[in-house]
Scaffold this motif. Structure first.
Motif, PDB file in Angstrom:
ATOM      1  N   MET A 419      52.097 145.338  66.979  1.00 43.53           N
ATOM      2  CA  MET A 419      51.184 144.420  66.292  1.00 43.53           C
ATOM      3  C   MET A 419      51.278 144.607  64.787  1.00 43.53           C
ATOM      4  N   ASP A 420      52.106 143.801  64.183  1.00 42.46           N
ATOM      5  CA  ASP A 420      52.283 143.790  62.737  1.00 42.46           C
ATOM      6  C   ASP A 420      51.056 143.139  62.089  1.00 42.46           C
ATOM      7  N   ARG A 421      50.888 143.383  60.777  1.00 46.82           N
ATOM      8  CA  ARG A 421      49.797 142.788  59.991  1.00 46.82           C
ATOM      9  C   ARG A 421      48.431 143.132  60.581  1.00 46.82           C
ATOM     10  N   ALA A 422      48.280 144.331  61.162  1.00 47.71           N
ATOM     11  CA  ALA A 422      46.976 144.767  61.631  1.00 47.71           C
ATOM     12  C   ALA A 422      46.106 145.117  60.430  1.00 47.71           C
ATOM     13  N   GLY A 423      44.854 144.698  60.461  1.00 44.81           N
ATOM     14  CA  GLY A 423      43.956 144.940  59.345  1.00 44.81           C
ATOM     15  C   GLY A 423      44.000 143.816  58.325  1.00 44.81           C
ATOM     16  N   LEU A 424      43.613 144.116  57.101  1.00 43.28           N
ATOM     17  CA  LEU A 424      43.518 143.104  56.046  1.00 43.28           C
ATOM     18  C   LEU A 424      44.897 142.746  55.503  1.00 43.28           C
ATOM     19  N   VAL A 425      45.026 141.469  55.046  1.00 40.76           N
ATOM     20  CA  VAL A 425      46.361 140.975  54.679  1.00 40.76           C
ATOM     21  C   VAL A 425      46.408 140.327  53.300  1.00 40.76           C
ATOM     22  N   THR A 431      42.318 134.100  58.157  1.00 42.95           N
ATOM     23  CA  THR A 431      43.022 133.544  59.312  1.00 42.95           C
ATOM     24  C   THR A 431      44.165 134.423  59.788  1.00 42.95           C
ATOM     25  N   HIS A 432      44.703 135.228  58.886  1.00 39.98           N
ATOM     26  CA  HIS A 432      45.847 136.062  59.234  1.00 39.98           C
ATOM     27  C   HIS A 432      45.501 137.551  59.328  1.00 39.98           C
ATOM     28  N   ALA A 433      44.250 137.894  59.075  1.00 40.79           N
ATOM     29  CA  ALA A 433      43.848 139.301  59.148  1.00 40.79           C
ATOM     30  C   ALA A 433      43.845 139.763  60.596  1.00 40.79           C
ATOM     31  N   GLY A 434      44.447 140.926  60.844  1.00 38.40           N
ATOM     32  CA  GLY A 434      44.470 141.483  62.190  1.00 38.40           C
ATOM     33  C   GLY A 434      43.248 142.348  62.420  1.00 38.40           C
ATOM     34  N   SER A 435      42.094 141.714  62.527  1.00 40.99           N
ATOM     35  CA  SER A 435      40.822 142.433  62.561  1.00 40.99           C
ATOM     36  C   SER A 435      40.364 142.833  63.955  1.00 40.99           C
ATOM     37  N   PHE A 436      40.823 142.155  64.978  1.00 37.54           N
ATOM     38  CA  PHE A 436      40.152 142.240  66.270  1.00 37.54           C
ATOM     39  C   PHE A 436      40.955 142.908  67.383  1.00 37.54           C
ATOM     40  N   ASP A 598      31.137 142.553  59.433  1.00 39.60           N
ATOM     41  CA  ASP A 598      30.999 141.492  60.430  1.00 39.60           C
ATOM     42  C   ASP A 598      30.989 140.133  59.738  1.00 39.60           C
ATOM     43  N   THR A 599      32.106 139.855  59.096  1.00 37.26           N
ATOM     44  CA  THR A 599      32.276 138.590  58.392  1.00 37.26           C
ATOM     45  C   THR A 599      33.770 138.329  58.281  1.00 37.26           C
ATOM     46  N   TYR A 600      34.136 137.110  57.938  1.00 39.96           N
ATOM     47  CA  TYR A 600      35.542 136.791  57.686  1.00 39.96           C
ATOM     48  C   TYR A 600      35.793 136.971  56.195  1.00 39.96           C
ATOM     49  N   GLN A 601      36.516 138.015  55.845  1.00 36.57           N
ATOM     50  CA  GLN A 601      36.768 138.302  54.434  1.00 36.57           C
ATOM     51  C   GLN A 601      37.773 137.331  53.851  1.00 36.57           C
ATOM     52  N   ASP A 602      37.444 136.832  52.677  1.00 35.35           N
ATOM     53  CA  ASP A 602      38.311 135.858  52.032  1.00 35.35           C
ATOM     54  C   ASP A 602      39.512 136.556  51.407  1.00 35.35           C
ATOM     55  N   GLN A 603      40.488 135.740  51.013  1.00 33.11           N
ATOM     56  CA  GLN A 603      41.710 136.243  50.382  1.00 33.11           C
ATOM     57  C   GLN A 603      41.391 136.973  49.091  1.00 33.11           C
ATOM     58  N   ASN A 604      42.170 137.998  48.811  1.00 27.09           N
ATOM     59  CA  ASN A 604      42.031 138.729  47.557  1.00 27.09           C
ATOM     60  C   ASN A 604      43.153 139.759  47.500  1.00 27.09           C
ATOM     61  N   LYS A 605      43.242 140.482  46.408  1.00 28.04           N
ATOM     62  CA  LYS A 605      44.162 141.613  46.349  1.00 28.04           C
ATOM     63  C   LYS A 605      43.710 142.653  47.368  1.00 28.04           C
ATOM     64  N   PRO A 606      44.646 143.316  48.046  1.00 25.55           N
ATOM     65  CA  PRO A 606      44.257 144.256  49.098  1.00 25.55           C
ATOM     66  C   PRO A 606      43.248 145.301  48.643  1.00 25.55           C
ATOM     67  N   GLU A 611      37.734 147.515  48.891  1.00 22.96           N
ATOM     68  CA  GLU A 611      36.511 147.853  48.164  1.00 22.96           C
ATOM     69  C   GLU A 611      35.333 147.049  48.700  1.00 22.96           C
ATOM     70  N   GLU A 612      35.545 145.751  48.932  1.00 25.40           N
ATOM     71  CA  GLU A 612      34.487 144.898  49.483  1.00 25.40           C
ATOM     72  C   GLU A 612      34.059 145.383  50.874  1.00 25.40           C
ATOM     73  N   ALA A 613      35.032 145.866  51.653  1.00 21.53           N
ATOM     74  CA  ALA A 613      34.734 146.330  53.005  1.00 21.53           C
ATOM     75  C   ALA A 613      34.148 147.739  53.019  1.00 21.53           C
ATOM     76  N   GLY A 614      34.220 148.430  51.879  1.00 20.14           N
ATOM     77  CA  GLY A 614      33.758 149.809  51.825  1.00 20.14           C
ATOM     78  C   GLY A 614      34.707 150.788  52.465  1.00 20.14           C
TER      79      GLY A 614
END
Length: 641
Positions: A419-425, A431-436, A598-606, A611-614
């Motif tokens: 499973m490539d791209r697991a986690g934040l992207v 839409t492409h984050a491997g969060s689940f 518990d939200t869909y994080q928007d695009q940003n620099k990784p 940092e937003e996710a803590g």
């Protein structure tokens, strides 16, 4: 910064309302300027380039002919839609594409009324358009739904499922098949454009309707023969028999870059009284930009680049990417064992399997955008004694969850999921984050789930999976480069369900899974400096848990924090369940879980996303200090400095 192109006509067209005021002979100039503006914008932001350049004329023609946004225009996949964004009131923000707080790289409902349906995964457009069309039909309101499907999206079964149901929409549904890669049509020239215009014209459709009414009065055998004669006579010329069998009136192929041919055909289809219509448009990826035309794959998705030379910005030299490490490790396993086979769903280069294919062409299978088929195909291979690796982005494997459960897990077949791209992207966003994947795989009996802390661990895990035949297994790893640790010359076979302690302490323990280990170690250094002796464990396995190690660590430390780059329901949930079942929380243990919000994080620099996710070192420190009810003021700023 790239100098902006001169676009005098485009400057007067902020929305499709102004576009429809232009004379037909002005549209060629508008398309040329729109193409230059798209190239200029993407050279600054990076993003998807080739597919968008291929639909410039089609974008102009669709907004010119149809009454958008009342007529619903749905792009599939949404990365084709950059020119569409420029024409629909978002030009001033187009150089914020894929940036934090900027425009999405895909269509998004919240962004514009001209984006009626979000699309970042593929093959959804016809189903969604059918829904819009039928809703308008039921409500008795005007408006058509136009699905533009291409870039391989027609290889997914969902597209055909929708087409099979499309008669319910009547003449309110129009599908544009953007054929830019599949080579399913003969060369497009003047004759084919003439035939497409002819078979979509009012007189032809009127004559066809009259012939149908006459045919219905004939005895059944003659009626059926007349209908088949009509379908196959056009099918022999245009290649549309398959779509006719699915209930669509087929028009095409037509040159998607010839506005003089395209616009009359779209107007005919718009005004037709027929049922669902399909227009087969042939385009060229990267059209109008030499470097992109010459290397469509290289310019599908690009970094920032120089418009004149086409040279893309190179990332600074650093550790190899996780994708590249996986590819190299899988090639090594394929060399050792000819039962190792590799499967991808239209992402050979994105998953690194293009490199495996060079070495083992007969053992590499690209099934197209068909993740469900990929998983069950792998299950069949596994049942026959082969060792299949299914390499799919975490976010795309979601589409095959039933097959993972029913065809793999219940039968306990040794299919290996990479499973490539697991986690934040980063720039690709929610839409492409491997969060689940941890949440949806760790609930399954028989499943082994691993997460690599670094590139060396990934090599060990690929080797472990290759040798594990007792049931299904999965490894998750992120987008981007590794940490720079040396790669092992000889991989180790890991003991299933066993973690490791990487740092010894006495008061606090951080239970890390995956590539947040580096941040956990940084957090431990900060905590130690504040007199809080901290242990760090790399659990390696989300399932089965190393219950012996976890129990020992939970009972020997005052505070325990799980750290994972995944949504709720993964490692933390399973550790909490284990601690509860064994009564460990009754002894005053301060157990906390850290995971994606518990939200869909928007695009940003990784780094901003973490940092937003803590989920950076500062966030870990803050969680520990709050558990101990210590004052964290200043510590977070210090940690992020």
């Amino acid at each position: 910064m790239t100098e902006r192109p001169n676009t005098p006509l485009l400057d007067t067209v902020p929305t499709p309302h102004e576009l429809r005021r232009l004379r037909p002979e002005q549209l060629r100039q508008l398309a040329d300027e729109l193409r230059q503006e798209t190239i200029s914008a993407v050279s600054v932001t990076g993003g998807h380039l080739g597919a968008g350049l291929g639909v410039v004329e089609l974008t102009v023609a669709l907004h010119y002919v149809f009454n958008t946004p009342d007529d619903r225009l749905i792009w599939d996949v949404g990365h084709q839609a950059y020119p569409h964004k420029i024409l629909t009131g978002r030009r001033e923000r187009i150089r914020t594409l894929r940036q934090g707080g900027g425009l999405s790289g895909f269509t998004r409902r919240s962004e514009s009324e001209y984006d009626p349906f979000g699309a970042a995964h593929s093959s959804t457009s016809i189903s969604a358009a059918l829904g819009f069309a039928v809703a308008n039909k039921l409500a008795g309101t005007p408006g058509r739904a136009i699905a533009v499907i291409g870039d391989g999206a027609m290889s997914a079964g969902m597209a055909y499922e929708a087409m099979n149901n499309a008669q319910a929409a009547g003449n309110r549904l129009i599908v544009i098949l953007n054929d830019n890669d599949m080579s399913i049509a003969p060369p497009v020239g003047g004759l084919s454009a003439y035939l497409a215009r002819l078979v979509s014209s009012g007189p032809f459709l009127g004559l066809r309707g009259f012939a149908r009414r006459v045919a219905r009065r004939l005895p059944d055998p003659l009626h059926r023969a007349a209908r088949k004669a009509d379908e196959y006579s056009r099918g022999m010329v245009t290649g549309g028999t398959l779509f006719e069998e699915l209930g669509f009136y087929y028009v095409g192929p037509v040159d998607g870059h010839d506005l003089d041919a395209l616009i009359p055909i779209l107007e005919n289809v718009r005004d037709a009284a027929e049922g669902p219509m399909l227009i087969h448009v042939v385009t060229k990826k990267g059209k109008g930009y030499g470097p992109a035309e010459a290397a469509a794959d290289k310019y599908h998705g690009v970094q920032k680049f120089d418009v004149v030379s086409g040279e893309q910005a190179k990332a600074p030299a650093g550790p190899p990417s996780y994708t590249g490490v996986f590819a190299k490790a899988l090639i090594a396993e394929g060399t050792r064992d000819d039962r190792v086979v590799a499967i991808t769903a239209a992402m050979p280069s994105g998953t690194g399997l293009d490199k495996f294919q060079v070495q083992f062409p007969d053992r590499t299978f690209d099934v197209g955008i068909a993740e469900q088929h990929a998983v069950t195909f792998a299950a069949g291979l596994a049942a026959q004694g082969y060792r299949p690796f299914v390499a799919i982005y975490s976010t795309f494997l979601q589409r095959a969850y039933d097959q993972v459960v029913h065809d793999v897990s219940i039968q306990n077949l040794p299919v290996r999921f990479a499973m490539d791209r697991a986690g934040l992207v980063g720039a690709d966003g929610a839409t492409h984050a491997g969060s689940f994947d941890l949440a949806y795989l760790c609930t399954l009996p028989n499943m082994v789930v691993m997460a690599a802390a670094d590139e060396a661990e990934l090599v060990h895990m690929v080797h472990t999976m290759a040798l594990y035949d007792a049931g299904p297994s999965a490894v998750r790893y992120p987008r981007g480069n590794g940490t720079g640790v040396p790669l092992p010359e000889t991989p180790q076979r890991l003991e299933i369900g066993k973690g490791r302690i990487v740092r010894e302490g006495k008061k606090v323990v951080l239970l890390s899974l995956g590539t947040r280990l580096e941040e956990a170690l940084k957090a431990a250094e900060i905590l130690d400096a504040r007199g809080l002796s901290t242990s760090v464990a790399d659990l390696r396995f989300a399932k089965p848990l190393d219950t012996e190690l976890i129990r020992r660590l939970l009972t020997s430390h005052e505070v325990a924090v799980t750290v994972e780059e995944a949504a709720v329901g993964g490692l933390g949930a399973h550790v909490l369940t284990m601690a509860s079942d064994q009564g460990l929380t009754d002894a005053g243990l301060k157990l906390r879980t850290m995971r994606l919000p518990d939200t869909y994080q928007d695009q940003n620099k990784p780094e901003k996303q973490y940092e937003e996710a803590g989920l950076d070192a500062a966030g870990i420190v803050d969680t520990v200090l709050k558990a101990l009810r210590h004052n964290s003021t200043g510590v977070i700023e210090e940690a992020r400095a």
